[in-house]
Design an enzyme around this catalytic site. Structure first.
Site, PDB file in Angstrom:
ATOM      1  N   GLU A  12     -23.678   5.694  -6.222  1.00  0.00           N
ATOM      2  CA  GLU A  12     -22.611   5.771  -7.227  1.00  0.00           C
ATOM      3  C   GLU A  12     -23.185   5.650  -8.625  1.00  0.00           C
ATOM      4  O   GLU A  12     -24.046   4.825  -8.894  1.00  0.00           O
ATOM      5  CB  GLU A  12     -21.586   4.662  -6.967  1.00  0.00           C
ATOM      6  CG  GLU A  12     -20.431   4.647  -7.947  1.00  0.00           C
ATOM      7  CD  GLU A  12     -20.706   3.758  -9.149  1.00  0.00           C
ATOM      8  OE1 GLU A  12     -20.245   4.121 -10.251  1.00  0.00           O
ATOM      9  OE2 GLU A  12     -21.369   2.729  -8.992  1.00  0.00           O
ATOM     10  N   HIS A  52     -12.788   8.220  -6.804  1.00  0.00           N
ATOM     11  CA  HIS A  52     -11.652   7.306  -6.690  1.00  0.00           C
ATOM     12  C   HIS A  52     -10.572   7.599  -7.728  1.00  0.00           C
ATOM     13  O   HIS A  52      -9.605   6.865  -7.836  1.00  0.00           O
ATOM     14  CB  HIS A  52     -12.120   5.855  -6.809  1.00  0.00           C
ATOM     15  CG  HIS A  52     -12.855   5.395  -5.579  1.00  0.00           C
ATOM     16  ND1 HIS A  52     -12.246   5.301  -4.355  1.00  0.00           N
ATOM     17  CD2 HIS A  52     -14.140   5.034  -5.385  1.00  0.00           C
ATOM     18  CE1 HIS A  52     -13.126   4.896  -3.456  1.00  0.00           C
ATOM     19  NE2 HIS A  52     -14.274   4.731  -4.055  1.00  0.00           N
ATOM     20  N   ASP A 107     -38.001  -0.259  -1.637  1.00  0.00           N
ATOM     21  CA  ASP A 107     -38.663  -0.813  -0.453  1.00  0.00           C
ATOM     22  C   ASP A 107     -37.955  -0.439   0.847  1.00  0.00           C
ATOM     23  O   ASP A 107     -38.532  -0.565   1.940  1.00  0.00           O
ATOM     24  CB  ASP A 107     -38.755  -2.340  -0.587  1.00  0.00           C
ATOM     25  CG  ASP A 107     -39.796  -2.946   0.343  1.00  0.00           C
ATOM     26  OD1 ASP A 107     -40.861  -2.329   0.521  1.00  0.00           O
ATOM     27  OD2 ASP A 107     -39.540  -4.038   0.889  1.00  0.00           O
ATOM     28  N   LYS A 131       0.837  -1.208   0.000  1.00  0.00           N
ATOM     29  CA  LYS A 131       0.000   0.000   0.000  1.00  0.00           C
ATOM     30  C   LYS A 131       0.871   1.256   0.000  1.00  0.00           C
ATOM     31  O   LYS A 131       0.681   2.156  -0.831  1.00  0.00           O
ATOM     32  CB  LYS A 131      -0.910  -0.005   1.230  1.00  0.00           C
ATOM     33  CG  LYS A 131      -1.594   1.336   1.512  1.00  0.00           C
ATOM     34  CD  LYS A 131      -2.265   1.343   2.872  1.00  0.00           C
ATOM     35  CE  LYS A 131      -2.745   2.742   3.243  1.00  0.00           C
ATOM     36  NZ  LYS A 131      -3.828   3.229   2.372  1.00  0.00           N
TER      37      LYS A 131
END
Length: 765
Positions: free
Chosen positions: A671, A701, A662, A18
Site C-alpha cells: 500500500e 478503499h 529480510d 454495517k
C-alpha cells in the site's frame, strides 16, 4: 465494588450498522434511517450494561467510522480539499474524509496501534483553524440520560490525538504537532463544560499513546494539557484510560501526577509489568480502574486468577477506590455468544464474547464485595479445566515438526537477483508489469451462491460450476484489460483468513463472530484453539482451473502465517510464535503443492506483519525475527523459477523496511497511494531494494476512480527512487469491496498509464 467497560462493539450483533451504512452510501436510505439504526443499537447496548449492573457505562464510543475521525470532526480539523464551510459537520463531509468522493481522495487510513482496527489519520498544520464542529459527545450523553442511564462520555485525549496525527500535505514533515495543543484545548474545554452542564459526573479521556516509547517533551505535553484543562474539569471525576501494553515507568510517573485527574485505567492483561508499578507507587486517594478482563481475545476469563489480582490491588488502593474493568474497548471482540450456532458446546464453554465479558466484569466486582456467585465461578473453573485437558488441543506430530525448525533460518539457496533473472526468462514480462492484489468484486450473486452452498441448498457440482463461471469472467476481463500477471479473483472466498482457517485443523469458526475492521468493513476472525496442520490441499484445485483458462501467469493466492495469526483469535496457552510456526508449515505444504501443479507465481500475503509489531521498541527485534522467519519457512523449498510475491497494506512500513527485505520475497506489492506515498521516502533516504516491488498506484478503499495521468504521475515518482527493472504496477490492495463499475475504469487507467510510460522509457533509450 464498581464495574466499568472501556468501550463496546458498534456494528450490532448481526452487523445492523454495517448494512445501514452501506445502504446510506448507496443512496438507498436516508440519513434519518441511518441515525435510527444507530440510535437503536446504542440504546440496546446501554440498557444491556445497565441491566447487568455495570456502574460506569461508556458513551460517545459509537462512531460511524472511527473515534479518531469523530475527534477530527469535533475539532473542525477538516482538510481544505473537502470544501467544508463551517457549522456542524454532517455526513457528507464526515464520509468524504473517510472514503473520499468523486472529486478528492480520502484521508490516510492506518492501523489502530497493534490491532486489526483502523483509524483515519488527522492531517494537521499551523494553518488549521480549529472550531467546535461536532456535538456528538454531548448528544450521545443526553440520549442515554433520556433513557434514564447516566454514562461516562469518552473522548480521545488531546495529546494522543495529536501524536496520532500527521503533518498535512505541504506542511514540513518536521512540524511539531504538539505545538497545536494550545489551539485544541479550548475546544476540549467547551466540550467538557457542556457535558458538565448536561449533568455528567464522570468523563473518560483515552490516552493510549502513553504505552508507547515517548520522549521527554511528549510526556511534558500531558502535564501541560491536563494542567490547562484543570479548571474546566473541576467538579468532574476524570478518568485517564490506557490500554494495549505496559505503561513505561516514566509515563506512569507523569500520568499519576496529572492535575485534576481522579482515576487511572490500565490494561492488566497485556500490561503485567504495570502491576508492579501500581504496587510500588500508585497515588493515594485515586481510583484504579483495573483492566483484568481481556478486551482483545475471546477466551473466558480465569475468574479465580483475576479475583486474586483484584484482592491484592484492593489492599493497595482501598475497596472504595478499586473499579473492575475491561483491559480495553470490547470493540476488538465479537458481540455475543448467544448468536452462535456453529460452535460445539465444548469449545463454546471456553469462550466469552463482549456480552459475556460484561457479565464477567460484574461478577468479579460482586465477588470483591462479598457477593460471589459460586455457581458462576465453579462453571468457569470447569470450563478452564476442560480446555486444559482436551485432546482436541494437542497434536504431537505437529509439535514435533515445529520443534524441528530450530537451528535453521530457512533461506532460499540463491540470492534474489539470480532468482529474478531465472524467473524473467520463464515469465517474459514487460517492464512495469501490471497485476492486481488478488480479490475482485464480491457481487450479490456470488455471495448468494456461497451462502446457498454452505446451507446445502445447491449441490457441489452446481457450486463449482458457478465459481468456475465467475473465475472465467475475471480472467477474461483481465486479458481484455491486458494485465500481465493475472489472479482468479477469489470468488470461492468470503474472507482471506477464514477461508484458510476452515481448511486447517486446530481452528473453529463462528456464525456471527463479526468484528469491525474499519467503516462498514467487518471480519469474522477464526478461533485457533489447538495445534495447526493442513489435512489436504486448499487452493490447488481453483488455481489450476484458473491457470488452464489463460496462457498468462496466474498467481496462486495464499494468506501468510503471520497474517493468519494476527487476524485470528489466538490460543493463549502457548507463545504466539509457536502457533505461527505451525501455520507456516501448513502453508509450506500448500506452496509446494501449487508449484507441483504448475503455478509459477505464488503470492503469500502478509498484510498484517507490521500490525503485530509490539508497541515497545525493546520487543521489536524478537517479534520481527520469528515473524520474518515464519514467512521464509513457507517458500524455502521452491525452485528459483517460481516467483514468490507477498503483499502488505495500511500500516507504517518505513521503520521495518530492513525486516521486509529480510523476508526475501521475489516481489512485494505494498500500500502506498492512500498514505500519500510515505513509503517512497525510505528509498529517497538511500535504502536499496533489489527485489521486485509494486507500491500501490491507487486507493481501492475509496469509490473514486483515478485518471491515467494521475496514475502515471505516481509511477514517475516511484521511478525517481526505484530501478525500472524492479518496479511493478498494481492497486493498493484487493478489489473485493469495490463495484465493477469502479474497478473496470480504474484498472484500465492503471494499464494505460503503465503502457504509456513503457513507450516513453523505450524512446528515451
Amino acid at each position: 465494588m464498581a464495574s466499568h467497560i472501556v468501550g463496546y462493539p458498534r456494528m450490532g450483533p448481526k452487523r445492523e450498522l454495517k448494512f445501514a451504512l452501506e445502504s446510506f452510501w448507496d443512496k438507498k436510505s436516508s440519513a434519518e434511517d441511518l441515525e435510527k439504526v444507530a440510535a437503536d443499537l446504542r440504546s440496546d447496548i446501554w440498557k444491556q450494561m445497565s441491566s447487568v449492573g455495570i456502574k460506569y457505562i461508556p458513551s460517545n464510543t459509537f462512531a460511524y467510522y472511527d473515534q479518531v475521525l469523530d475527534t477530527t470532526a469535533m475539532l473542525g480539523a477538516v482538510p481544505d480539499r473537502y470544501n467544508w464551510n463551517g457549522g456542524e459537520i454532517g455526513f457528507d463531509t464526515y464520509f468524504s474524509m473517510a472514503r473520499g468522493n468523486a472529486s478528492v481522495p480520502a484521508m490516510e487510513m492506518t492501523k489502530w496501534f497493534d490491532t486489526n482496527y483502523h483509524y483515519i489519520v488527522p492531517e494537521l498544520g499551523p494553518e488549521v483553524k480549529f472550531s467546535y464542529a461536532s456535538h456528538k459527545a454531548l448528544n450521545e450523553y443526553k440520549e442515554a440520560k433520556a433513557l434514564g442511564i447516566d454514562t461516562v462520555p469518552i473522548l480521545v485525549g488531546p495529546v494522543s490525538y495529536l501524536l496520532l496525527s500527521k503533518p498535512a500535505k505541504g506542511v514540513d514533515k518536521t512540524f511539531n504537532l504538539l505545538s497545536l495543543l494550545d489551539s485544541i484545548l479550548p475546544i476540549y474545554q467547551e466540550v467538557v463544560s457542556e457535558l458538565k452542564a448536561a449533568g455528567a459526573s464522570w468523563i473518560q479521556f483515552d490516552e493510549p499513546t502513553l504505552v508507547k516509547d515517548l520522549e521527554a517533551h511528549q510526556l511534558e505535553a500531558f502535564t501541560k494539557a491536563y494542567s490547562q484543562l484543570e479548571s474546566s474539569l473541576s467538579g468532574l471525576n476524570v478518568l485517564i484510560e490506557t490500554y494495549f501494553a505496559d505503561v513505561p515507568a516514566d509515563a506512569f510517573t507523569t500520568l499519576t501526577a496529572l492535575k485534576g485527574v481522579t482515576a487511572f485505567g490500565f490494561d492488566l492483561v497485556r500490561g503485567e509489568k504495570t502491576l508492579e508499578l501500581i504496587k510500588s507507587s500508585f497515588p493515594s486517594g485515586k481510583y484504579l480502574f483495573a483492566g483484568v478482563v481481556d478486551g482483545r481475545n475471546i477466551w473466558a476469563n480465569d475468574l479465580a486468577s483475576s479475583l486474586s489480582i483484584l484482592e491484592s490491588l484492593e489492599k493497595i488502593v482501598g475497596k472504595d477506590k478499586l473499579v473492575v474493568s475491561t483491559s480495553c474497548s470490547l470493540l476488538h471482540t465479537a458481540v455475543d455468544l448467544v448468536n452462535e450456532t456453529k460452535l460445539d458446546d465444548e469449545i463454546k464453554s471456553w469462550l466469552a464474547f463482549a456480552a459475556q465479558k460484561v457479565v464477567e466484569v460484574n461478577a468479579l466486582a460482586k465477588a470483591l464485595c462479598g457477593s460471589k456467585d459460586e455457581a458462576f465461578f465453579s462453571a468457569n473453573a470447569s470450563a478452564l479445566a476442560s480446555r486444559n485437558s482436551s485432546p482436541r488441543v494437542t497434536n504431537e506430530a505437529v509439535q514435533k515438526a515445529a520443534s524441528a525448525l530450530k537451528g535453521s533460518d530457512h533461506r532460499r539457496s540463491t540470492n534474489v537477483s539470480s532468482r529474478l533473472d531465472a524467473q524473467q526468462k520463464k515469465l517474459n514480462l514487460p517492464i512495469l508489469p501490471t497485476t492486481t492484489i488478488g480479490s475482485f468484486p464480491q457481487t450479490v450473486e456470488l455471495r448468494r451462491v456461497r451462502r446457498e452452498f454452505k446451507a446445502k441448498k445447491i449441490s457441489e457440482e452446481d457450486y463449482v460450476s458457478a465459481i468456475k463461471e465467475e473465475i472465467s469472467k475475471v480472467v477474461k476481463l483481465q486479458e481484455e484489460l491486458d494485465i500481465d500477471v493475472l489472479v482468479h479473483g477469489e470468488p470461492e472466498r468470503n474472507d482471506m483468513v477464514e477461508y484458510f482457517g476452515e481448511q486447517l485443523s486446530g481452528f473453529a469458526f463462528t456464525a456471527n463472530g463479526w468484528v469491525q475492521s474499519y467503516g462498514s468493513r467487518c471480519v469474522k476472525p477464526p478461533i485457533i484453539y489447538g495445534d495447526v496442520s493442513r489435512p489436504k490441499a486448499m487452493t490447488v484445485f481453483w488455481s489450476s482451473m484458473a491457470q488452464s483458462m489463460t496462457k498468462r501467469p496466474m498467481k496462486g493466492m495464499l494468506t501468510g502465517p503471520v497474517t493468519i495469526l494476527n487476524w485470528s483469535f489466538v490460543r493463549n496457552d502457548q507463545p504466539r510464535f509457536e502457533t505461527c510456526y505451525q501455520i507456516a508449515l501448513a502453508i509450506k505444504d500448500e506452496v509446494e503443492d501449487l508449484e507441483k501443479a504448475g503455478i509459477t507465481v505464488i503470492q503469500i500475503d502478509e498484510a498484517a506483519l507490521r500490525e503485530g509489531l509490539p508497541l515497545r521498541k525493546s520487543e521489536h527485534a524478537f517479534y520481527l525475527d520469528w515473524a520474518v522467519h515464519s514467512f521464509r519457512i513457507t517458500n524455502v523449498g521452491v525452485e528459483d523459477t517460481t516467483q514468490i510475491h507477498t503483499h502488505m497494506c495500511y500500516s507504517n512500513f518505513n521503520d521495518i523496511i530492513h525486516s521486509i527485505i529480510d523476508m526475501d520475497a521475489d516481489v512485494i506489492t505494498i500500500e502506498n497511494s492512500r498514505s500519500d506515498e510515505k513509503l517512497l521516502s525510505v528509498f529517497r533516504e538511500g535504502v536499496k531494494y533489489g527485489a521486485g516491488i509494486g507500491p500501490g498506484v491507487y486507493d481501492i478503499h475509496s469509490p473514486r476512480i483515478p485518471s491515467t495521468e494521475e496514475i502515471a504521475d505516481r509511477i514517475n515518482k516511484m521511478l525517481a527512487v526505484l530501478e525500472t527493472n524492479i518496479l511493478w504496477v498494481n492497486p493498493d490492495c484487493g478489489l473485493k469491496t469495490r463495484k465493477y463499475a469502479e474497478v473496470n475504469p480504474a484498472l484500465k487507467a492503471m494499464v494505460d498509464a503503465a503502457k504509456s510510460l513503457r513507450t516513453q522509457l523505450a524512446s528515451a533509450k
